[in-house]
Design a protein around this motif. Structure first.
Motif, mmCIF file in Angstrom:
data_model
loop_
_atom_site.group_PDB
_atom_site.id
_atom_site.type_symbol
_atom_site.label_atom_id
_atom_site.label_comp_id
_atom_site.label_asym_id
_atom_site.label_seq_id
_atom_site.Cartn_x
_atom_site.Cartn_y
_atom_site.Cartn_z
ATOM 1 N N ALA A 91 0.812 -1.228 0.000
ATOM 2 C CA ALA A 91 0.000 0.000 0.000
ATOM 3 C C ALA A 91 0.842 1.274 0.000
ATOM 4 C CB ALA A 91 -0.942 -0.008 1.207
ATOM 5 N N SER A 92 2.115 1.187 0.367
ATOM 6 C CA SER A 92 2.963 2.374 0.384
ATOM 7 C C SER A 92 3.509 2.739 -1.001
ATOM 8 C CB SER A 92 4.127 2.182 1.358
ATOM 9 O OG SER A 92 4.989 1.160 0.896
ATOM 10 N N VAL A 93 3.311 1.863 -1.970
ATOM 11 C CA VAL A 93 3.793 2.105 -3.326
ATOM 12 C C VAL A 93 2.747 2.910 -4.092
ATOM 13 C CG1 VAL A 93 4.478 1.008 -5.490
ATOM 14 C CG2 VAL A 93 5.157 -0.013 -3.315
ATOM 15 N N ILE A 94 3.206 3.948 -4.766
ATOM 16 C CA ILE A 94 2.307 4.790 -5.556
ATOM 17 C C ILE A 94 2.360 4.309 -7.001
ATOM 18 C CG2 ILE A 94 1.856 7.122 -6.391
ATOM 19 C CD1 ILE A 94 3.282 8.098 -3.783
ATOM 20 N N GLY A 95 1.192 3.973 -7.549
ATOM 21 C CA GLY A 95 1.104 3.525 -8.933
ATOM 22 C C GLY A 95 0.398 4.564 -9.779
ATOM 23 N N ARG A 96 0.912 4.773 -10.983
ATOM 24 C CA ARG A 96 0.298 5.734 -11.901
ATOM 25 C C ARG A 96 0.220 5.099 -13.277
ATOM 26 N NH1 ARG A 96 2.494 9.644 -15.199
ATOM 27 N NH2 ARG A 96 4.523 9.247 -14.303
ATOM 28 N N LEU A 97 -0.993 5.043 -13.818
ATOM 29 C CA LEU A 97 -1.239 4.455 -15.123
ATOM 30 C C LEU A 97 -1.286 5.553 -16.180
ATOM 31 C CD1 LEU A 97 -2.044 1.966 -16.837
ATOM 32 C CD2 LEU A 97 -4.421 2.464 -16.218
ATOM 33 N N ASP A 98 -0.569 5.355 -17.277
ATOM 34 C CA ASP A 98 -0.594 6.288 -18.404
ATOM 35 C C ASP A 98 -0.592 5.460 -19.683
ATOM 36 O OD1 ASP A 98 -0.453 8.446 -20.103
ATOM 37 O OD2 ASP A 98 1.664 8.850 -19.719
ATOM 38 N N LYS A 99 -1.788 5.158 -20.187
ATOM 39 C CA LYS A 99 -1.988 4.333 -21.378
ATOM 40 C C LYS A 99 -1.352 2.968 -21.182
ATOM 41 C CE LYS A 99 -2.502 8.273 -24.373
ATOM 42 N NZ LYS A 99 -1.990 9.051 -25.457
ATOM 43 N N ASP A 100 -0.280 2.658 -21.895
ATOM 44 C CA ASP A 100 0.366 1.346 -21.820
ATOM 45 C C ASP A 100 1.491 1.290 -20.789
ATOM 46 O OD1 ASP A 100 -1.314 0.602 -23.841
ATOM 47 O OD2 ASP A 100 0.200 0.649 -25.416
ATOM 48 N N PHE A 101 1.640 2.355 -20.011
ATOM 49 C CA PHE A 101 2.746 2.445 -19.057
ATOM 50 C C PHE A 101 2.213 2.475 -17.626
ATOM 51 C CE2 PHE A 101 4.196 4.262 -22.994
ATOM 52 C CZ PHE A 101 5.480 3.756 -23.138
ATOM 53 N N LEU A 102 2.881 1.738 -16.750
ATOM 54 C CA LEU A 102 2.567 1.750 -15.326
ATOM 55 C C LEU A 102 3.822 2.188 -14.587
ATOM 56 C CD1 LEU A 102 0.619 1.129 -13.001
ATOM 57 C CD2 LEU A 102 1.445 -1.230 -13.046
ATOM 58 N N THR A 103 3.729 3.287 -13.862
ATOM 59 C CA THR A 103 4.867 3.796 -13.099
ATOM 60 C C THR A 103 4.640 3.495 -11.621
ATOM 61 O OG1 THR A 103 5.275 5.544 -14.694
ATOM 62 C CG2 THR A 103 6.229 5.838 -12.512
ATOM 63 N N LEU A 104 5.594 2.840 -11.001
ATOM 64 C CA LEU A 104 5.542 2.530 -9.579
ATOM 65 C C LEU A 104 6.605 3.341 -8.865
ATOM 66 C CD1 LEU A 104 5.226 -1.369 -9.699
ATOM 67 C CD2 LEU A 104 3.427 0.345 -9.717
ATOM 68 N N THR A 105 6.185 4.101 -7.876
ATOM 69 C CA THR A 105 7.113 4.889 -7.071
ATOM 70 C C THR A 105 7.164 4.264 -5.695
ATOM 71 O OG1 THR A 105 6.525 6.868 -8.320
ATOM 72 C CG2 THR A 105 7.661 7.194 -6.218
ATOM 73 N N MET A 106 8.325 3.780 -5.346
ATOM 74 C CA MET A 106 8.525 3.103 -4.066
ATOM 75 C C MET A 106 8.757 4.146 -2.972
ATOM 76 S SD MET A 106 8.215 0.190 -5.377
ATOM 77 C CE MET A 106 8.673 -1.125 -4.295
ATOM 78 N N PRO A 107 8.391 3.827 -1.742
ATOM 79 C CA PRO A 107 8.642 4.765 -0.644
ATOM 80 C C PRO A 107 10.136 4.951 -0.377
ATOM 81 C CG PRO A 107 7.801 2.693 0.202
ATOM 82 C CD PRO A 107 7.721 2.615 -1.285
ATOM 83 N N GLU A 108 10.930 3.977 -0.744
ATOM 84 C CA GLU A 108 12.378 4.034 -0.564
ATOM 85 C C GLU A 108 12.974 4.894 -1.688
ATOM 86 O OE1 GLU A 108 16.090 0.910 -0.859
ATOM 87 O OE2 GLU A 108 14.086 0.136 -0.524
#
Length: 135
Positions: A91-108
């Motif tokens: 749950a601490s990971v931020i996910g962002r969807l942009d068409k065919d791309f998924l960006t995951l931003t880790m808390p670290e």
């Protein structure tokens, strides 16, 4: 050219060849890629004892992958220098969807954000991440 200059040139050439051999032996400068789903699962399982991957979303370029186990837990595996690093997706990971791309931003902060080109599967994996947040 004098004999001293030839000797210096030969020694320099030998030193350069030795450094090149050493770099190759150590694997420096390599371009690590996740070869396929089996490779991604193996990397996730090596990162966390008891994690048994069953499904994989691999980035088209092979730089990163999301591995999911039968219980629904996910692990992000990415190239890190000449090796691979893995972190659990929670749950601490931020996910962002942009068409065919998924960006995951880790808390670290040192792990950084990872963008995976997943094609048409990007939305499905983003949806799975929303399920983690609710749990």
């Amino acid at each position: 050219m004098t004999q001293a200059e030839l000797l210096q040139l030969g020694a320099s050439l030998l030193a350069v060849l030795f450094v090149a051999w050493l770099v190759r032996t150590m694997g420096l400068g390599a371009d690590p890629r996740i070869e396929d789903a089996a490779h991604a699962i193996r990397l996730a399982e090596e990162a966390e004892a008891g994690f048994h991957g069953v499904e994989v979303a691999r980035d088209r370029a092979g730089f990163a992958a999301i591995v999911q186990n039968a219980e629904g837990r996910m692990m992000l595996v990415r190239a890190h220098g000449n090796f691979f690093a893995a972190r659990p997706v929670d749950a601490s990971v931020i996910g962002r969807l942009d068409k065919d791309f998924l960006t995951l931003t880790m808390p670290e902060k040192t792990f950084g954000a990872v963008t995976l080109q997943l094609g048409k599967d990007a939305g499905m994996w983003a949806s799975r991440m929303r399920e983690i947040v609710r749990a």
